[in-house]
Design an enzyme around this catalytic site. Structure first.
Site, PDB file in Angstrom:
ATOM      1  N   LYS A 210       1.781  -2.687 -20.626  1.00 42.36           N
ATOM      2  CA  LYS A 210       2.637  -2.596 -19.405  1.00 42.36           C
ATOM      3  C   LYS A 210       2.107  -2.754 -18.315  1.00 42.36           C
ATOM      4  O   LYS A 210       2.656  -3.822 -17.478  1.00 42.36           O
ATOM      5  CB  LYS A 210       3.414  -1.129 -19.451  1.00 42.36           C
ATOM      6  CG  LYS A 210       4.093  -0.818 -20.854  1.00 42.36           C
ATOM      7  CD  LYS A 210       4.949   0.500 -20.668  1.00 42.36           C
ATOM      8  CE  LYS A 210       3.782   1.703 -20.577  1.00 42.36           C
ATOM      9  NZ  LYS A 210       3.190   2.060 -21.859  1.00 42.36           N
TER      10      LYS A 210
ATOM     11  N   ARG B  69      11.077   7.399 -18.963  1.00 44.86           N
ATOM     12  CA  ARG B  69      10.473   7.858 -20.571  1.00 44.86           C
ATOM     13  C   ARG B  69      11.369   8.498 -21.439  1.00 44.86           C
ATOM     14  O   ARG B  69      10.841   8.893 -22.528  1.00 44.86           O
ATOM     15  CB  ARG B  69       9.017   8.566 -20.338  1.00 44.86           C
ATOM     16  CG  ARG B  69       7.871   7.628 -20.567  1.00 44.86           C
ATOM     17  CD  ARG B  69       6.496   8.389 -19.964  1.00 44.86           C
ATOM     18  NE  ARG B  69       5.437   8.150 -20.761  1.00 44.86           N
ATOM     19  CZ  ARG B  69       4.465   7.313 -20.223  1.00 44.86           C
ATOM     20  NH1 ARG B  69       4.805   6.784 -18.961  1.00 44.86           N
ATOM     21  NH2 ARG B  69       3.618   6.941 -20.978  1.00 44.86           N
TER      22      ARG B  69
ATOM     23  N   ARG C  14     -10.472   0.330 -24.161  1.00 50.78           N
ATOM     24  CA  ARG C  14     -10.475   0.598 -23.017  1.00 50.78           C
ATOM     25  C   ARG C  14     -11.157   2.069 -22.563  1.00 50.78           C
ATOM     26  O   ARG C  14     -11.787   2.291 -21.625  1.00 50.78           O
ATOM     27  CB  ARG C  14      -9.172   0.747 -22.435  1.00 50.78           C
ATOM     28  CG  ARG C  14      -8.761   1.077 -20.812  1.00 50.78           C
ATOM     29  CD  ARG C  14      -7.670   1.058 -20.289  1.00 50.78           C
ATOM     30  NE  ARG C  14      -6.777   2.133 -21.193  1.00 50.78           N
ATOM     31  CZ  ARG C  14      -5.660   2.456 -21.230  1.00 50.78           C
ATOM     32  NH1 ARG C  14      -4.734   1.512 -20.321  1.00 50.78           N
ATOM     33  NH2 ARG C  14      -4.984   3.143 -21.924  1.00 50.78           N
TER      34      ARG C  14
ATOM     35  N   ARG D 122     -10.388   7.820 -18.536  1.00 51.47           N
ATOM     36  CA  ARG D 122      -8.791   8.346 -18.817  1.00 51.47           C
ATOM     37  C   ARG D 122      -9.227   9.310 -19.842  1.00 51.47           C
ATOM     38  O   ARG D 122      -9.568   9.130 -20.719  1.00 51.47           O
ATOM     39  CB  ARG D 122      -7.911   7.020 -19.147  1.00 51.47           C
ATOM     40  CG  ARG D 122      -7.412   6.550 -17.873  1.00 51.47           C
ATOM     41  CD  ARG D 122      -6.133   5.487 -18.165  1.00 51.47           C
ATOM     42  NE  ARG D 122      -4.949   6.178 -19.075  1.00 51.47           N
ATOM     43  CZ  ARG D 122      -4.147   5.441 -19.364  1.00 51.47           C
ATOM     44  NH1 ARG D 122      -3.905   4.140 -18.696  1.00 51.47           N
ATOM     45  NH2 ARG D 122      -3.110   6.233 -19.987  1.00 51.47           N
TER      46      ARG D 122
ATOM     47  N   ARG E 219      -0.190  10.858 -27.957  1.00 45.86           N
ATOM     48  CA  ARG E 219       0.638  10.154 -27.332  1.00 45.86           C
ATOM     49  C   ARG E 219       1.639   9.216 -28.158  1.00 45.86           C
ATOM     50  O   ARG E 219       2.794   8.881 -27.707  1.00 45.86           O
ATOM     51  CB  ARG E 219      -0.146   9.248 -26.278  1.00 45.86           C
ATOM     52  CG  ARG E 219      -0.947  10.133 -25.103  1.00 45.86           C
ATOM     53  CD  ARG E 219      -2.030   9.150 -24.691  1.00 45.86           C
ATOM     54  NE  ARG E 219      -1.805   7.878 -23.944  1.00 45.86           N
ATOM     55  CZ  ARG E 219      -2.835   6.821 -23.828  1.00 45.86           C
ATOM     56  NH1 ARG E 219      -4.109   7.162 -24.157  1.00 45.86           N
ATOM     57  NH2 ARG E 219      -2.388   5.853 -23.058  1.00 45.86           N
TER      58      ARG E 219
END
Ligand code: AP5
Ligand code: MG
Length: 192
Positions: A13, A90, A129, A135, A146
């Site tokens: 995204k 969401r 990542r 993060r 998630r």
């Protein structure tokens, strides 16, 4: 034109939004980036959001909708120019609130771009990542949470926007440029 870029965690995204804002001259509103910025600055919202984010859970709808409402009130120009919404809505409750908010500005969501990516690939991308991102949610345990939250709370929006005739299903498994080509084709057909 107001767009929603939709998809599971790691579906691309943010990556595709960067390209879309240039191509279509849009504002980018990423609720994930906004919350991470609050966490970095240590604001009250950041402190609250941090617990949810690092546990892979969604921030409660009421709070998230309030945050969006603030953005619109402080910067109505954004809505006038056109926005790409990344990470919002969401839940169905957020989608309904968004539609109400945009209505106040005489606007609406014109199209939803849904990036559809194999689960193995999502996990691979986020772990990769996670080596650099810092993060708190890019580790295998939180990634799994998630993905569960996505399937339970967010994926019903696919049908929600499909029924409204706004959902464009995009194969999000290829290269960044290849996927961008597919999105552009879908949007250009829509606006032709
Ligand atoms: P958010 O920041 O929105 O994260 P997310 O949805 O989990 O998605 P990501 O940002 O991880 O992935 P992405 O789809 O943007 O993919 P990206 O382009 O980065 O939300 C984080 C948290 O904030 C939530 O869990 C929740 O707690 C909270 N939150 C946010 N919004 C909320 C809301 N509305 N309500 C409640 N809570 C909310 O790509 C991923 C990686 O893959 C990158 O490293 C990228 O370089 C790479 N990549 C991208 N495309 C490709 C490709 N085609 N091939 C190979 N690699 C690729
Ligand atoms: Mg993102």
């Amino acid at each position: 034109m107001n767009l929603v870029i939709f998809g599971a965690p790691g579906s691309g995204k943010g990556t595709q939004s960067e390209k879309l804002i240039e191509e279509y001259n849009l504002h980018h509103i990423s609720t994930g980036e906004l919350l991470r910025d609050h966490i970095a600055r240590g604001t009250e919202l950041g402190k609250l959001a941090n617990t949810y984010i690092s546990n892979g859970l969604l921030i409660p709808d009421e709070l998230m909708i309030e945050v969006l409402d603030e953005i619109f009130k402080n910067d109505p120009e954004k809505v006038a120019k056109g926005v790409i919404f990344d990470g919002f809505p969401r839940t169905v409750a957020q989608a309904e609130a968004l539609s109400e908010m945009l209505k106040e500005y005489g606007s609406e969501i014109h199209a939803v771009v849904g990036l559809e990516v194999e689960e193995d690939e999502l996990i691979r991308r986020m772990l990769e990542r996670g080596k650099q991102s810092g993060r708190s949610d890019d580790n295998l345990e939180t990634i799994k949470k998630r993905l569960n939250v996505y399937h339970r709370q967010t994926s019903p929006l696919r049908d929600y926007y499909m029924e409204k005739g706004k959902y464009h299903s995009i194969d999000g498994n290829g290269t960044v440029d290849g996927i961008f080509g597919l999105i552009k084709k879908a949007l250009d057909e829509e606006t032709a």
